[in-house]
Design an enzyme around this catalytic site. Structure first.
Site, mmCIF file in Angstrom:
data_model
loop_
_atom_site.group_PDB
_atom_site.id
_atom_site.type_symbol
_atom_site.label_atom_id
_atom_site.label_comp_id
_atom_site.label_asym_id
_atom_site.label_seq_id
_atom_site.Cartn_x
_atom_site.Cartn_y
_atom_site.Cartn_z
ATOM 1 N N HIS A 175 22.072 21.263 38.441
ATOM 2 C CA HIS A 175 23.211 22.134 38.741
ATOM 3 C C HIS A 175 23.330 22.347 40.249
ATOM 4 O O HIS A 175 24.427 22.525 40.766
ATOM 5 C CB HIS A 175 23.067 23.489 38.029
ATOM 6 C CG HIS A 175 23.102 23.381 36.528
ATOM 7 N ND1 HIS A 175 22.124 23.898 35.727
ATOM 8 C CD2 HIS A 175 24.001 22.789 35.707
ATOM 9 C CE1 HIS A 175 22.426 23.636 34.460
ATOM 10 N NE2 HIS A 175 23.552 22.964 34.424
ATOM 11 N N LYS A 186 20.217 30.137 30.347
ATOM 12 C CA LYS A 186 19.300 29.006 30.611
ATOM 13 C C LYS A 186 19.113 28.930 32.127
ATOM 14 O O LYS A 186 19.972 29.372 32.876
ATOM 15 C CB LYS A 186 19.943 27.693 30.145
ATOM 16 C CG LYS A 186 20.190 27.578 28.663
ATOM 17 C CD LYS A 186 19.087 26.747 28.018
ATOM 18 C CE LYS A 186 19.299 26.569 26.531
ATOM 19 N NZ LYS A 186 20.453 25.718 26.229
ATOM 20 N N HIS A 225 19.251 24.795 36.844
ATOM 21 C CA HIS A 225 18.258 23.812 37.264
ATOM 22 C C HIS A 225 18.744 22.953 38.436
ATOM 23 O O HIS A 225 19.865 23.088 38.902
ATOM 24 C CB HIS A 225 17.749 22.978 36.090
ATOM 25 C CG HIS A 225 18.816 22.167 35.422
ATOM 26 N ND1 HIS A 225 19.395 21.087 36.036
ATOM 27 C CD2 HIS A 225 19.397 22.276 34.208
ATOM 28 C CE1 HIS A 225 20.284 20.561 35.215
ATOM 29 N NE2 HIS A 225 20.314 21.270 34.107
HETATM 30 N N1 ARG Z 1 27.220 23.107 31.229
HETATM 31 C C1 ARG Z 1 27.050 21.692 31.269
HETATM 32 C C2 ARG Z 1 25.600 21.337 31.555
HETATM 33 O O1 ARG Z 1 24.876 22.109 32.099
HETATM 34 C C3 ARG Z 1 27.892 21.042 32.321
HETATM 35 C C4 ARG Z 1 29.364 21.221 32.120
HETATM 36 C C5 ARG Z 1 30.128 20.115 32.729
HETATM 37 N N2 ARG Z 1 31.537 20.309 32.708
HETATM 38 C C6 ARG Z 1 32.373 20.005 31.709
HETATM 39 N N3 ARG Z 1 33.645 20.246 31.856
HETATM 40 N N4 ARG Z 1 31.916 19.473 30.581
HETATM 41 O O2 ARG Z 1 25.187 20.230 31.224
#
Ligand code: ARG
Length: 566
Positions: A131, A125, A128
């Site tokens: 992030h 993905k 974005h």
């Molecule tokens: N991959 C997730 C996202 O893009 C964020 C992860 C956040 N970290 C966690 N330990 N849940 O929304």
């Protein structure tokens, strides 16, 4: 010698108040002309049965000045203290000169480990803008904690597991073309993923197929695992390009997949402790006492989910690192998720869960249509970074700047400008990106601070050969010089506050104010002009030298690089 400490001791001796009381009540007056520190006498009124202004008057008379304090002045209910400027300036500058790179450091973190989880994009993905926000805040916090002596591990909790990978595998087997994918991996994977969703609307059997693939993946089937690994690898190549541009590094890329075999234990622990209840076929931990929805641990089909993986990850981190703090830099929309898992962990009796903290941040609004993108609707981060670099280069060229390497400078300034924007306000505030303010070399921006640094470096280059160590500061006590040194002396406080609140913007505000004070100083106090006497010249050069060092360190804590000329 610490001036504040000195004044606290004087007051304690005279009033017999508790040291802590004095320490907590002493404050910085709102205006510089009111002195450097103020002691409010209001709390004494009750004990001494006198009005605060009377107490202030008496205290001021008895708190005589000495070689560190020029003046003690009662104003209303306050006693104001004015430091001896020359002493303050020379001691501060000499202290910084001893080890400039250590200025603002402390050992409060000695022997303690902080885990800083940030960025955490999802495989296949787009990376974005949210992030990027997480990356900017997390990278800065990691550096701030290191500055305070903590052992820090930067963790990237990749979104690399979940039922969506079954869908992606199904899509790939139907429409995937390796050659096309390799040219623009994330965009192409996204395309076939979207196509899967469109098709599945009319062919629901695709969903079953996808579930089958994810099951195979969970069972370790060779072919699906190889495909999953392929998606992960090519996505990481893309992400790492962005990290390289930003100068960001991670100690671990253990994502959700890493915990897929560590969840049975969590489920068993929660079951043994009697925390699991059934709800519509799913196994959940009830959290109604907090008035929040239950935390789902096992879905009705027995599959684990995001929350389960996060609980397994926290347990693993506790065992592996025995952390003091475990920080998650993730957007505010996930606040409930973190509240749920932290509560589940506490209910499981894991006291160490108190060290877990969600560090949220707001939304980012991009400047609408002005943002060019190769990818249609989705804004790709790399495009934003590149656009900033290009725009910076145009500005550098049209300014006729004296940079040696315009590309290198444009990269450092363009990327710095973006990072600065993310760290400019409290992180929970939403951000509206505007190229104008981001790249405003005169406003509150990264280029403004970088320019101040470059200006200082250019002065020092012109002064080559002059030895300004052990300078005499008796004549460099103007308001501008004094304000500048006071700014320099405030670095440690800024770093500490930034860490206490997990708010890099304190450093951002600090470096901006420091640069402002520096500008004012060199605009009003000539440094290398012929009519400046030798001692003053040396003293001012020493100020320039330590200031450039501190601007550089502070910008480093924000993840922003400096350029030697611009
Ligand atoms: N991959 C997730 C996202 O893009 C964020 C992860 C956040 N970290 C966690 N330990 N849940 O929304």
């Amino acid at each position: 010698m610490d001036f504040k400490e000195h004044i606290i001791e004087k007051i304690v001796k005279l009033t017999e108040l508790e040291r802590e009381t004095v320490e907590n009540s002493i404050e910085v007056p709102p205006e510089e002309k009111m002195g450097d520190l103020a002691f409010p006498c209001f709390p004494l009124a009750k004990v001494m049965r006198k009005a605060p202004p009377v107490i202030a008057q008496e205290l001021a008379e008895r708190l005589s000045d000495d070689d560190m304090i020029d003046k003690v002045q009662p104003v209303g209910g306050y006693v104001n203290f004015f430091f001896n400027r020359e002493k303050f300036i020379s001691e501060t500058v000499k202290e910084i000169e001893k080890a400039p790179e250590k200025w603002g450091m402390s050992n409060e973190g000695e022997g303690k480990t902080v885990l800083c989880e940030y960025s955490s994009p999802n495989i296949a993905k787009p990376f974005h803008i949210g992030h990027l926000f997480s990356t900017a805040v997390g990278n800065s916090l990691a550096r701030i904690y290191k500055h305070l002596g903590y052992k820090v591990h930067s963790l990237n909790h990749l979104g690399d597991w979940g039922t969506q990978f079954g869908k992606l595998i199904s899509a790939y087997k139907r429409w995937g073309d390796r050659e096309v994918i390799e040219k623009d991996p994330i965009n192409e994977l996204l395309k076939i993923y979207v196509k899967f969703h469109d098709e599945a609307e009319t062919h629901p059997e695709l969903e079953d197929e996808a579930r089958g693939y994810f099951k195979k993946l969970e069972d370790g089937d060779e072919e699906t695992t190889a495909l999953w690994k392929y998606f992960r690898d090519i996505s990481l190549v893309e992400f790492k390009r962005v990290y390289d541009m930003l100068g960001v590094e991670f100690d671990s890329y253990n994502g959700e997949a890493f915990y897929s075999d560590k969840m049975d234990e969590v489920v068993n622990i929660l079951r043994d402790k009697g925390l699991l209840t059934e709800s519509d076929g799913a196994q959940v931990v009830d959290l109604c006492e907090l008035n929040i929805p239950p935390c789902i641990i096992l879905k009705s089909d027995g599959a684990t989910i995001y929350a389960t993986r996060d609980i397994a990850a926290a347990l693993y981190r506790h065992r592996t690192y025995d952390f003091y703090k475990n920080i998650y830099v993730v957007g505010i929309p996930q606040a409930l998720h973190f509240k749920q898992i932290f509560t589940v962990m506490k209910k499981a009796g894991w006291e160490w869960a108190d060290g877990c903290e969600h560090v949220g941040f707001g939304l980012v609004k991009l400047p609408g249509k002005n943002m060019s993108t190769r990818h249609g609707d989705v804004v790709f981060l790399e495009d934003v970074l590149n656009e900033s670099i290009e725009k910076t280069k145009e500005i550098i060229i049209s300014n006729g700047s004296a940079v040696d390497d315009a590309d290198d400078a444009a990269k450092k300034i363009g990327i710095g400008a973006i990072l600065y924007t993310f760290l400019k306000n409290g992180r929970e505030k939403d951000i509206v990106f505007s190229w104008e303010s981001m790249l405003d070399f005169d406003g509150e921006s990264a280029p403004y601070c970088q320019y101040g640094y470059a200006r200082g470096r250019s002065i020092l280059r012109r002064a080559e050969g002059i030895d300004f160590k052990n300078a005499d500061f008796s004549k460099t006590v103007s308001d501008e010089e004094y304000s500048l040194v006071k700014q320099l002396s405030g670095f440690a406080d800024a770093v500490k506050t930034a860490a206490d609140k997990n708010e890099p913007f304190y450093i951002n505000r600090y470096v901006t104010n420091l640069t402002k004070a520096f500008n004012k100083f060199y605009n009003t106090n000539p440094i290398l002009k012929d009519d400046v006497d030798e001692e003053t010249k040396k003293a001012r050069l020493a100020l320039v030298s330590v200031t450039t060092e501190v601007i550089k360190s502070a910008l480093y804590l924000l993840g922003i690089e400096t350029v030697e000329s611009m």
